[in-house]
Write a protein that holds these residues in place. Structure first.
Motif, PDB file in Angstrom:
ATOM      1  N   PRO A 196       2.609  -6.013  -2.675  1.00 27.62           N
ATOM      2  CA  PRO A 196       1.417  -5.167  -2.476  1.00 27.62           C
ATOM      3  C   PRO A 196       1.025  -4.363  -3.708  1.00 27.62           C
ATOM      4  O   PRO A 196      -0.145  -3.983  -3.840  1.00 27.62           O
ATOM      5  CB  PRO A 196       1.839  -4.251  -1.318  1.00 27.62           C
ATOM      6  CG  PRO A 196       2.856  -5.047  -0.561  1.00 27.62           C
ATOM      7  CD  PRO A 196       3.599  -5.824  -1.608  1.00 27.62           C
ATOM      8  N   LEU A 197       1.961  -4.132  -4.602  1.00 30.64           N
ATOM      9  CA  LEU A 197       1.632  -3.397  -5.828  1.00 30.64           C
ATOM     10  C   LEU A 197       0.727  -4.208  -6.743  1.00 30.64           C
ATOM     11  O   LEU A 197       0.017  -3.632  -7.578  1.00 30.64           O
ATOM     12  CB  LEU A 197       2.919  -3.022  -6.579  1.00 30.64           C
ATOM     13  CG  LEU A 197       3.874  -2.063  -5.858  1.00 30.64           C
ATOM     14  CD1 LEU A 197       5.150  -1.878  -6.674  1.00 30.64           C
ATOM     15  CD2 LEU A 197       3.201  -0.725  -5.623  1.00 30.64           C
ATOM     16  N   GLY A 198       0.757  -5.535  -6.600  1.00 30.54           N
ATOM     17  CA  GLY A 198      -0.034  -6.387  -7.479  1.00 30.54           C
ATOM     18  C   GLY A 198      -1.341  -6.842  -6.883  1.00 30.54           C
ATOM     19  O   GLY A 198      -2.002  -7.721  -7.453  1.00 30.54           O
ATOM     20  N   HIS A 199      -1.730  -6.267  -5.738  1.00 31.72           N
ATOM     21  CA  HIS A 199      -2.974  -6.677  -5.086  1.00 31.72           C
ATOM     22  C   HIS A 199      -3.887  -5.471  -4.960  1.00 31.72           C
ATOM     23  O   HIS A 199      -3.432  -4.385  -4.594  1.00 31.72           O
ATOM     24  CB  HIS A 199      -2.676  -7.261  -3.710  1.00 31.72           C
ATOM     25  CG  HIS A 199      -3.790  -8.088  -3.153  1.00 31.72           C
ATOM     26  ND1 HIS A 199      -4.180  -9.282  -3.706  1.00 31.72           N
ATOM     27  CD2 HIS A 199      -4.610  -7.896  -2.098  1.00 31.72           C
ATOM     28  CE1 HIS A 199      -5.177  -9.796  -3.009  1.00 31.72           C
ATOM     29  NE2 HIS A 199      -5.466  -8.971  -2.030  1.00 31.72           N
ATOM     30  N   PRO A 200      -5.167  -5.599  -5.283  1.00 33.21           N
ATOM     31  CA  PRO A 200      -6.065  -4.428  -5.268  1.00 33.21           C
ATOM     32  C   PRO A 200      -6.168  -3.804  -3.874  1.00 33.21           C
ATOM     33  O   PRO A 200      -6.174  -4.493  -2.852  1.00 33.21           O
ATOM     34  CB  PRO A 200      -7.419  -5.020  -5.700  1.00 33.21           C
ATOM     35  CG  PRO A 200      -7.089  -6.305  -6.382  1.00 33.21           C
ATOM     36  CD  PRO A 200      -5.857  -6.820  -5.726  1.00 33.21           C
ATOM     37  N   VAL A 201      -6.272  -2.476  -3.854  1.00 29.01           N
ATOM     38  CA  VAL A 201      -6.487  -1.730  -2.614  1.00 29.01           C
ATOM     39  C   VAL A 201      -7.983  -1.700  -2.324  1.00 29.01           C
ATOM     40  O   VAL A 201      -8.796  -1.557  -3.242  1.00 29.01           O
ATOM     41  CB  VAL A 201      -5.941  -0.291  -2.755  1.00 29.01           C
ATOM     42  CG1 VAL A 201      -6.259   0.535  -1.512  1.00 29.01           C
ATOM     43  CG2 VAL A 201      -4.440  -0.330  -2.997  1.00 29.01           C
ATOM     44  N   PRO A 202      -8.405  -1.877  -1.076  1.00 27.02           N
ATOM     45  CA  PRO A 202      -9.842  -1.826  -0.761  1.00 27.02           C
ATOM     46  C   PRO A 202     -10.473  -0.502  -1.176  1.00 27.02           C
ATOM     47  O   PRO A 202      -9.802   0.527  -1.297  1.00 27.02           O
ATOM     48  CB  PRO A 202      -9.873  -1.991   0.766  1.00 27.02           C
ATOM     49  CG  PRO A 202      -8.589  -2.656   1.111  1.00 27.02           C
ATOM     50  CD  PRO A 202      -7.589  -2.173   0.111  1.00 27.02           C
ATOM     51  N   THR A 203     -11.787  -0.522  -1.377  1.00 23.16           N
ATOM     52  CA  THR A 203     -12.525   0.670  -1.781  1.00 23.16           C
ATOM     53  C   THR A 203     -12.523   1.707  -0.658  1.00 23.16           C
ATOM     54  O   THR A 203     -12.682   1.376   0.513  1.00 23.16           O
ATOM     55  CB  THR A 203     -13.971   0.304  -2.141  1.00 23.16           C
ATOM     56  OG1 THR A 203     -13.949  -0.744  -3.110  1.00 23.16           O
ATOM     57  CG2 THR A 203     -14.711   1.500  -2.707  1.00 23.16           C
ATOM     58  N   VAL A 204     -12.354   2.963  -1.050  1.00 17.75           N
ATOM     59  CA  VAL A 204     -12.257   4.063  -0.092  1.00 17.75           C
ATOM     60  C   VAL A 204     -13.503   4.942  -0.185  1.00 17.75           C
ATOM     61  O   VAL A 204     -13.979   5.249  -1.281  1.00 17.75           O
ATOM     62  CB  VAL A 204     -10.996   4.914  -0.359  1.00 17.75           C
ATOM     63  CG1 VAL A 204     -10.950   6.133   0.563  1.00 17.75           C
ATOM     64  CG2 VAL A 204      -9.751   4.071  -0.170  1.00 17.75           C
ATOM     65  N   PHE A 205     -14.020   5.339   0.983  1.00 18.80           N
ATOM     66  CA  PHE A 205     -15.172   6.236   1.061  1.00 18.80           C
ATOM     67  C   PHE A 205     -14.824   7.415   1.962  1.00 18.80           C
ATOM     68  O   PHE A 205     -13.865   7.372   2.741  1.00 18.80           O
ATOM     69  CB  PHE A 205     -16.388   5.504   1.643  1.00 18.80           C
ATOM     70  CG  PHE A 205     -16.894   4.375   0.797  1.00 18.80           C
ATOM     71  CD1 PHE A 205     -17.912   4.584  -0.123  1.00 18.80           C
ATOM     72  CD2 PHE A 205     -16.348   3.100   0.911  1.00 18.80           C
ATOM     73  CE1 PHE A 205     -18.378   3.545  -0.900  1.00 18.80           C
ATOM     74  CE2 PHE A 205     -16.815   2.059   0.130  1.00 18.80           C
ATOM     75  CZ  PHE A 205     -17.834   2.286  -0.783  1.00 18.80           C
ATOM     76  N   THR A 206     -15.625   8.453   1.862  1.00 12.70           N
ATOM     77  CA  THR A 206     -15.528   9.526   2.839  1.00 12.70           C
ATOM     78  C   THR A 206     -16.242   9.072   4.115  1.00 12.70           C
ATOM     79  O   THR A 206     -17.086   8.180   4.075  1.00 12.70           O
ATOM     80  CB  THR A 206     -16.195  10.807   2.320  1.00 12.70           C
ATOM     81  OG1 THR A 206     -17.614  10.571   2.196  1.00 12.70           O
ATOM     82  CG2 THR A 206     -15.627  11.207   0.967  1.00 12.70           C
ATOM     83  N   PRO A 207     -15.927   9.697   5.263  1.00 12.31           N
ATOM     84  CA  PRO A 207     -16.635   9.314   6.486  1.00 12.31           C
ATOM     85  C   PRO A 207     -18.143   9.482   6.400  1.00 12.31           C
ATOM     86  O   PRO A 207     -18.889   8.804   7.113  1.00 12.31           O
ATOM     87  CB  PRO A 207     -16.026  10.238   7.545  1.00 12.31           C
ATOM     88  CG  PRO A 207     -14.654  10.531   7.039  1.00 12.31           C
ATOM     89  CD  PRO A 207     -14.804  10.613   5.549  1.00 12.31           C
ATOM     90  N   ALA A 208     -18.605  10.366   5.499  1.00 10.97           N
ATOM     91  CA  ALA A 208     -20.041  10.563   5.331  1.00 10.97           C
ATOM     92  C   ALA A 208     -20.675   9.503   4.451  1.00 10.97           C
ATOM     93  O   ALA A 208     -21.899   9.472   4.289  1.00 10.97           O
ATOM     94  CB  ALA A 208     -20.313  11.946   4.753  1.00 10.97           C
ATOM     95  N   GLY A 209     -19.858   8.623   3.851  1.00  2.91           N
ATOM     96  CA  GLY A 209     -20.394   7.541   3.033  1.00  2.91           C
ATOM     97  C   GLY A 209     -20.319   7.768   1.547  1.00  2.91           C
ATOM     98  O   GLY A 209     -20.719   6.908   0.770  1.00  2.91           O
ATOM     99  N   GLY A 210     -19.798   8.911   1.117  1.00  3.32           N
ATOM    100  CA  GLY A 210     -19.674   9.184  -0.306  1.00  3.32           C
ATOM    101  C   GLY A 210     -18.429   8.547  -0.893  1.00  3.32           C
ATOM    102  O   GLY A 210     -17.581   8.004  -0.177  1.00  3.32           O
ATOM    103  N   PRO A 211     -18.284   8.584  -2.223  1.00  2.21           N
ATOM    104  CA  PRO A 211     -17.094   8.011  -2.849  1.00  2.21           C
ATOM    105  C   PRO A 211     -15.841   8.758  -2.420  1.00  2.21           C
ATOM    106  O   PRO A 211     -15.815   9.993  -2.382  1.00  2.21           O
ATOM    107  CB  PRO A 211     -17.368   8.169  -4.353  1.00  2.21           C
ATOM    108  CG  PRO A 211     -18.402   9.251  -4.450  1.00  2.21           C
ATOM    109  CD  PRO A 211     -19.223   9.162  -3.213  1.00  2.21           C
ATOM    110  N   GLY A 212     -14.806   8.017  -2.085  1.00  4.77           N
ATOM    111  CA  GLY A 212     -13.562   8.624  -1.652  1.00  4.77           C
ATOM    112  C   GLY A 212     -12.580   8.758  -2.795  1.00  4.77           C
ATOM    113  O   GLY A 212     -12.841   8.335  -3.922  1.00  4.77           O
ATOM    114  N   PRO A 213     -11.432   9.326  -2.529  1.00  7.08           N
ATOM    115  CA  PRO A 213     -10.425   9.492  -3.580  1.00  7.08           C
ATOM    116  C   PRO A 213      -9.807   8.150  -3.961  1.00  7.08           C
ATOM    117  O   PRO A 213      -9.790   7.206  -3.163  1.00  7.08           O
ATOM    118  CB  PRO A 213      -9.387  10.402  -2.911  1.00  7.08           C
ATOM    119  CG  PRO A 213      -9.526  10.123  -1.444  1.00  7.08           C
ATOM    120  CD  PRO A 213     -10.978   9.846  -1.226  1.00  7.08           C
TER     121      PRO A 213
END
Length: 697
Positions: free
Chosen positions: A269-286
């Motif tokens: 799992p360290l070698g596979h990209p993590v999906p993009t994260v957003f805030t519940p409001a739709g903004g960029p997540g951490p």
């Protein structure tokens, strides 16, 4: 290749991983009948999880544990079967191969970091196999090709490998050869297959980050095996090389070698990209990473309902550590990414906190409790009553939502009716649970046709859904013909007279009105014009006439469908000083419109969809001819995003699309796909209208 163990290695209890680097999440993908479930059984035996392999014919395999799978004798759901090999926990995710269950395949691809792509030695590379390869390629999934059914009379591994290289590229290269009932390794050993070994070694070296390696190899230097294995792992992780391993699931030949390759050359799992994260409001997540000590971010990749355990969620943990009885934030916002808004609220958006139940590691039907699940691992979570498939689980302090994977749009409508009125309430509850489990199901309660319509991926998908309704939820339903919502309109000018006069003692009812009707262009809606002179209809009752006309338009005329695209002009009328009322003029307005329909010609209108068909270029003529036979009007075509494909655009009546998902699959051998969206209403040809009138009568 050196690696650090991440699990306890014991097969007696549930395998437990303590670090992401000690995990391999492997989805088993391939066309129906390729032998995927049997391969998983053999790998479980090889790893010591099972004493002997089960049989798909007998319904005794670990992964085909649902009753519907026993009845239909095929895999229909994603199933998890973990094992431990050389201290590494391997989560095998067995995905169904039939095209109707591509949603389960995509769920498996989301949960996994690499794939075993299974091809039967007796079948070769057919169109369904190509479709599944494209599914893997769309998400850049690393793949190892496994050739199965070596004991079949028509098995030919060399031919299958040649077909795979032709279809999927020159980087499909054997690392083992099947010879004399066993395997011969090409990276190590003196085996006399110099040409095949040279092709493999050169392919690995070309993927190496060491630019001097090729020069040294060409100069005659013997390349160290450990170095080749390291570069093979990098090439596999990047998805630029696809090693081929033959495995005989009956005898077990090749199973050990495949397990070795999975733990040594597949990415953790360290070698596979993590999906993009957003805030519940739709903004960029951490930004998150696969770190057991990071903030909790996990995703529900599958939901099932167990008659004893209730709802069970299969969850992939991308960050943090999941603990039993913890409170998590559940966020589901799939519609925010949907290309077409879901009008049925089958999968509503939501944000809420919920306390989860026990954590377990499934082995088919069995649930084995564990105390914690670290980032990179897959587990089952109990008591998640609100979470649906594709929902995100995160910490209450830092709620986030993952961008969901692409969910295919169901295109086959199936209308159902309960056999008894007493089943209506249970039908609603059963459909709600099925929709929570299956993101490829859309439930429509059509207010115009008064039908419950299940939008499914195909006939096999529909069969499974109806089977689950009947046997899991005890709701017997019948499949009925899907009704398409039509419209009525006038095709020429007409006049109508409405007279509503009743005397029965006391206040009576009195209203008379005359109207002129004329059609508007398609999409023109409704216009009401007042041309009454001399107060023939008192001013306060003119809106009543309009309201009565509108109500009659909603209820329809001869065929009972709503009336559209109409201009109604009120020209004259009569009133009574005592007996006239709002309700009387509403009734008279409706009667006037019905009278106009008897005086002037009306016509049925049918909904037309804008259809886009993605098809191989050698089938363009066939598909265009079929669209024309469906009364479709081809608007044009253009090259598809993939080489050798064409997108055909056409406008086709919905009446002709009810079975198109099934027919297109048959015409294209499963290779074509289509999308549809409402375009407009247009007049139904007279012979079709006559047939509809006969059917409704």
């Amino acid at each position: 290749m050196s690696r650090e163990p991440g699990g306890n290695g014991s097969q007696a209890g549930p395998p437990v991983a303590t670090r992401p680097e000690g995990i391999r999440n492997v989805v088993v993908v391939g066309a129906a009948g390729a032998g995927k479930t049997t391969l998983v059984e053999r790998l479980l035996v090889e790893a010591g999880v099972l004493n002997r392999a089960g049989s798909t014919d007998d319904g005794t395999t670990v992964c085909d544990f649902e009753e519907v799978e026993h009845r239909q004798r095929r895999s229909v759901s994603l199933a998890l079967a973990p094992l431990v090999h050389d201290g590494v926990k391997v989560n095998l995710l067995d995905a169904p191969g039939y095209v109707d269950f591509v949603g389960e395949v995509r769920a498996g691809l989301r949960a996994a970091d690499c794939a075993l792509f299974v091809i039967a030695a007796n079948e070769g590379v057919d169109e369904p196999t190509r479709v599944l390869w494209r599914e893997c390629a769309a998400v850049a999934m690393p793949r190892v090709v496994v050739v199965t059914k070596l004991d079949h009379a028509r098995a030919d591994v060399d031919v299958v490998v040649a077909q795979a290289r032709s279809a999927f590229g020159e980087r499909v290269l054997p690392v083992y050869l099947h010879e004399d009932g066993g395997l011969v390794g090409l990276i190590t050993g003196d085996h006399g297959h110099d040409a095949q070994r040279a092709a493999l070694v050169e392919g690995i070296i070309e993927e190496s980050e060491d630019e001097t390696l090729m020069e040294r190899y060409v100069a005659g230097e013997e390349i160290d095996t450990a170095l080749l294995l390291r570069d093979l792992e990098l090439a596999v992780a990047r998805g630029t090389m696809h090693p081929v391993v033959p495995v005989d699931s009956t005898t077990g030949v090749g199973a050990a070698e495949l397990l070795d390759l999975m733990v040594s050359a597949f990415p953790s799992p360290l070698g596979h990209p993590v999906p993009t994260v957003f805030t519940p409001a739709g903004g960029p997540g951490p930004e998150i990473a696969c770190d057991a000590s990071g903030p909790l971010v996990a995703e529900v990749v599958k939901t099932t309902t167990d008659p004893y355990l209730g709802r069970v969620s299969l969850v992939r943990v991308f960050s943090g550590t999941l603990l039993p009885d913890a409170t998590v934030h559940v966020s589901g916002h799939r519609s925010a990414w949907a290309a077409v808004a879901d009008p049925t609220t089958s999968h509503p958006d939501h944000d809420e906190d919920e306390r989860i139940g026990a954590l377990s590691v499934p082995l088919g039907r069995a649930q084995r409790p564990v105390e914690a699940v670290v980032a990179g691992d897959v587990c089952a979570v109990g008591r998640l009553s609100r979470a649906e498939t594709t929902d995100t689980l995160s910490s209450v302090e830092l709620p986030v939502v993952l961008e969901p994977w692409r969910v295919p749009d169901p295109q086959l409508p199936v209308a159902i009716e309960v056999r008894t009125k007493s089943d209506e309430d249970r039908l609603g509850a059963g459909l709600q649970r099925l929709a929570a489990e299956d993101p490829t199901l859309r439930v429509e309660h059509n207010e115009e046709t008064h039908q419950v319509v299940l939008w499914t991926m195909g006939e096999a998908h529909a069969d499974v859904l109806l089977d689950r309704l009947a046997h899991r939820y005890g709701v017997a339903v019948d499949e009925v013909e899907v009704r398409v919502p039509l419209r009525e309109t006038f095709v020429g000018a007409a006049t109508g007279h409405g007279r509503h006069v009743k005397q029965s003692g006391g206040h009576g009812q009195y209203a008379v009105c005359s109207i002129e009707v004329e059609p508007l262009p398609r999409g023109g809606g409704f216009e009401f014009v007042d041309r009454v002179v001399g107060g023939a209809v008192p001013r306060q009752f003119i809106p009543s006439v309009e309201k009565g006309v509108r109500l009659q338009m909603q209820h329809g005329l001869g065929a009972g469908w709503p009336v559209v695209d109409l201009r109604v002009t009120l020209t004259d009328g009569k009133a009574h000083s005592v007996d006239s009322s709002d309700m009387a003029f509403q009734t008279a307005g409706g009667l006037a419109l019905r009278d106009a329909a008897t005086q002037g010609a009306t016509s049925l209108l049918e909904p037309i969809d804008e259809v886009e068909v993605l098809v191989a270029d050698d089938l363009v003529g066939t598909i265009m001819g079929d669209l024309s036979a469906r009364r479709g009007k081809v608007q044009g075509s253009e090259p598809g995003a993939e080489p050798g494909t064409v997108v055909i655009r056409a406008q086709v009546p919905q009446l002709e699309l009810r079975r198109y998902a099934v027919d297109l699959r048959s015409l294209s051998h499963g290779s074509a796909s289509f999308t549809r969206a409402f375009a407009c209403y247009d007049r139904v040809p007279d012979h079709i209208a006559a047939r509809l009138a006969t059917a409704s009568g």
